[in-house]
Design a protein around this motif. Structure first.
Motif, PDB file in Angstrom:
ATOM      1  N   LEU A  26       0.800  -1.219   0.000  1.00 34.75           N
ATOM      2  CA  LEU A  26       0.000   0.000   0.000  1.00 34.75           C
ATOM      3  C   LEU A  26       0.834   1.270   0.000  1.00 34.75           C
ATOM      4  O   LEU A  26       0.303   2.338  -0.233  1.00 34.75           O
ATOM      5  CB  LEU A  26      -0.926   0.013   1.221  1.00 34.75           C
ATOM      6  CG  LEU A  26      -1.956  -1.104   1.301  1.00 34.75           C
ATOM      7  CD1 LEU A  26      -2.768  -0.971   2.572  1.00 34.75           C
ATOM      8  CD2 LEU A  26      -2.874  -1.086   0.098  1.00 34.75           C
ATOM      9  N   THR A  27       2.122   1.213   0.267  1.00 34.35           N
ATOM     10  CA  THR A  27       2.885   2.433   0.428  1.00 34.35           C
ATOM     11  C   THR A  27       3.314   3.051  -0.895  1.00 34.35           C
ATOM     12  O   THR A  27       3.294   4.259  -1.030  1.00 34.35           O
ATOM     13  CB  THR A  27       4.111   2.210   1.321  1.00 34.35           C
ATOM     14  OG1 THR A  27       4.904   1.168   0.766  1.00 34.35           O
ATOM     15  CG2 THR A  27       3.699   1.863   2.724  1.00 34.35           C
ATOM     16  N   LYS A  28       3.701   2.273  -1.862  1.00 32.71           N
ATOM     17  CA  LYS A  28       4.203   2.802  -3.128  1.00 32.71           C
ATOM     18  C   LYS A  28       3.088   2.819  -4.159  1.00 32.71           C
ATOM     19  O   LYS A  28       2.377   1.835  -4.328  1.00 32.71           O
ATOM     20  CB  LYS A  28       5.362   1.924  -3.630  1.00 32.71           C
ATOM     21  CG  LYS A  28       6.096   2.489  -4.798  1.00 32.71           C
ATOM     22  CD  LYS A  28       6.941   3.645  -4.363  1.00 32.71           C
ATOM     23  CE  LYS A  28       7.988   3.968  -5.395  1.00 32.71           C
ATOM     24  NZ  LYS A  28       8.809   5.085  -4.966  1.00 32.71           N
ATOM     25  N   PHE A  29       2.927   3.962  -4.845  1.00 36.75           N
ATOM     26  CA  PHE A  29       1.881   4.089  -5.848  1.00 36.75           C
ATOM     27  C   PHE A  29       2.418   4.813  -7.068  1.00 36.75           C
ATOM     28  O   PHE A  29       3.374   5.569  -6.970  1.00 36.75           O
ATOM     29  CB  PHE A  29       0.676   4.844  -5.285  1.00 36.75           C
ATOM     30  CG  PHE A  29      -0.606   4.104  -5.454  1.00 36.75           C
ATOM     31  CD1 PHE A  29      -1.379   4.270  -6.588  1.00 36.75           C
ATOM     32  CD2 PHE A  29      -1.031   3.208  -4.502  1.00 36.75           C
ATOM     33  CE1 PHE A  29      -2.552   3.574  -6.765  1.00 36.75           C
ATOM     34  CE2 PHE A  29      -2.200   2.507  -4.655  1.00 36.75           C
ATOM     35  CZ  PHE A  29      -2.966   2.687  -5.794  1.00 36.75           C
ATOM     36  N   ASN A  30       1.773   4.577  -8.214  1.00 33.25           N
ATOM     37  CA  ASN A  30       2.148   5.227  -9.473  1.00 33.25           C
ATOM     38  C   ASN A  30       0.906   5.839 -10.099  1.00 33.25           C
ATOM     39  O   ASN A  30      -0.174   5.257 -10.037  1.00 33.25           O
ATOM     40  CB  ASN A  30       2.716   4.205 -10.466  1.00 33.25           C
ATOM     41  CG  ASN A  30       3.921   3.497  -9.917  1.00 33.25           C
ATOM     42  OD1 ASN A  30       4.974   4.080  -9.772  1.00 33.25           O
ATOM     43  ND2 ASN A  30       3.761   2.226  -9.580  1.00 33.25           N
ATOM     44  N   ASN A  70       5.050   7.543  -2.237  1.00 37.71           N
ATOM     45  CA  ASN A  70       4.614   6.725  -1.116  1.00 37.71           C
ATOM     46  C   ASN A  70       3.356   7.333  -0.516  1.00 37.71           C
ATOM     47  O   ASN A  70       3.313   8.537  -0.256  1.00 37.71           O
ATOM     48  CB  ASN A  70       5.695   6.644  -0.040  1.00 37.71           C
ATOM     49  CG  ASN A  70       6.885   5.853  -0.503  1.00 37.71           C
ATOM     50  OD1 ASN A  70       6.732   4.790  -1.095  1.00 37.71           O
ATOM     51  ND2 ASN A  70       8.076   6.355  -0.251  1.00 37.71           N
ATOM     52  N   VAL A  71       2.357   6.514  -0.296  1.00 38.35           N
ATOM     53  CA  VAL A  71       1.140   6.943   0.379  1.00 38.35           C
ATOM     54  C   VAL A  71       1.451   7.015   1.872  1.00 38.35           C
ATOM     55  O   VAL A  71       2.068   6.105   2.421  1.00 38.35           O
ATOM     56  CB  VAL A  71      -0.016   5.951   0.107  1.00 38.35           C
ATOM     57  CG1 VAL A  71      -1.239   6.300   0.935  1.00 38.35           C
ATOM     58  CG2 VAL A  71      -0.336   5.917  -1.372  1.00 38.35           C
ATOM     59  N   ASN A  72       1.052   8.106   2.528  1.00 38.02           N
ATOM     60  CA  ASN A  72       1.349   8.224   3.956  1.00 38.02           C
ATOM     61  C   ASN A  72       0.502   7.244   4.784  1.00 38.02           C
ATOM     62  O   ASN A  72      -0.491   6.708   4.296  1.00 38.02           O
ATOM     63  CB  ASN A  72       1.200   9.675   4.448  1.00 38.02           C
ATOM     64  CG  ASN A  72      -0.218  10.189   4.379  1.00 38.02           C
ATOM     65  OD1 ASN A  72      -1.184   9.458   4.588  1.00 38.02           O
ATOM     66  ND2 ASN A  72      -0.365  11.472   4.089  1.00 38.02           N
ATOM     67  N   LYS A 108      -1.373   1.239  -9.427  1.00 39.57           N
ATOM     68  CA  LYS A 108      -1.165   2.223 -10.486  1.00 39.57           C
ATOM     69  C   LYS A 108      -2.513   2.777 -10.927  1.00 39.57           C
ATOM     70  O   LYS A 108      -3.441   2.023 -11.209  1.00 39.57           O
ATOM     71  CB  LYS A 108      -0.476   1.563 -11.682  1.00 39.57           C
ATOM     72  CG  LYS A 108      -0.200   2.521 -12.823  1.00 39.57           C
ATOM     73  CD  LYS A 108       0.266   1.809 -14.073  1.00 39.57           C
ATOM     74  CE  LYS A 108       1.624   1.203 -13.881  1.00 39.57           C
ATOM     75  NZ  LYS A 108       2.137   0.616 -15.142  1.00 39.57           N
ATOM     76  N   CYS A 109      -2.614   4.101 -10.979  1.00 42.90           N
ATOM     77  CA  CYS A 109      -3.801   4.763 -11.516  1.00 42.90           C
ATOM     78  C   CYS A 109      -3.451   5.299 -12.902  1.00 42.90           C
ATOM     79  O   CYS A 109      -2.515   6.093 -13.044  1.00 42.90           O
ATOM     80  CB  CYS A 109      -4.233   5.924 -10.621  1.00 42.90           C
ATOM     81  SG  CYS A 109      -4.978   5.415  -9.074  1.00 42.90           S
TER      82      CYS A 109
END
Length: 136
Positions: A26-30, A70-72, A108-109
């Motif tokens: 859940l922490t890393k997003f694109n 990174n999502v907080n 990824k969005c």
């Protein structure tokens, strides 16, 4: 640290992981934004969060702009973008952690910016779904 203290720390970390306070998945997003406005149409794009200004970008047709972050732990991460091309101009919340983390696929969005609306790929639907109209 004694074995009792180590056990307490382990239990606290295990509980935090279980309730979703943190997780490697859940922490890393694109985020990816693709220009589908039409041939010869340049998408002017400026995205930022409270902490990160990603700068201005001019995307030719079918080109993309992407970034990772990174999502907080509170899941309050928010990125918004000002976009425009010719008479089209708008301000859009492109990533809202609590809204998007479960509906985008593979962390990824992917956004498709069309002349009529902005579409987001939704994993549960396995297709692009209209999210925003251009302001009139």
């Amino acid at each position: 640290m004694g074995s009792t203290s180590a056990l307490k720390v382990y239990i606290i970390l295990a509980i935090a992981y279980q309730i979703g306070l943190f997780s490697p998945a859940l922490t890393k997003f694109n985020v990816v934004i693709v220009n589908y406005l039409g041939e010869n149409a340049i998408l002017n794009l400026h995205c930022q969060s409270k902490d990160d200004d990603l700068g201005a970008h001019d995307l030719p047709y079918t080109n993309s702009f992407n970034w990772s972050f990174n999502v907080n732990i509170w899941k309050t991460t928010l990125y918004h973008c000002d976009m425009g091309s010719g008479d089209l101009k708008g301000h859009f919340d492109i990533f809202v952690a609590k809204r998007d983390m479960n509906r985008c696929g593979d962390d990824k969005c992917v956004w498709r910016v069309n002349r009529d609306v902005l579409y987001l790929y939704i994993i549960d639907v396995d297709d692009y779904v209209c999210q925003f109209d251009w302001p009139k």
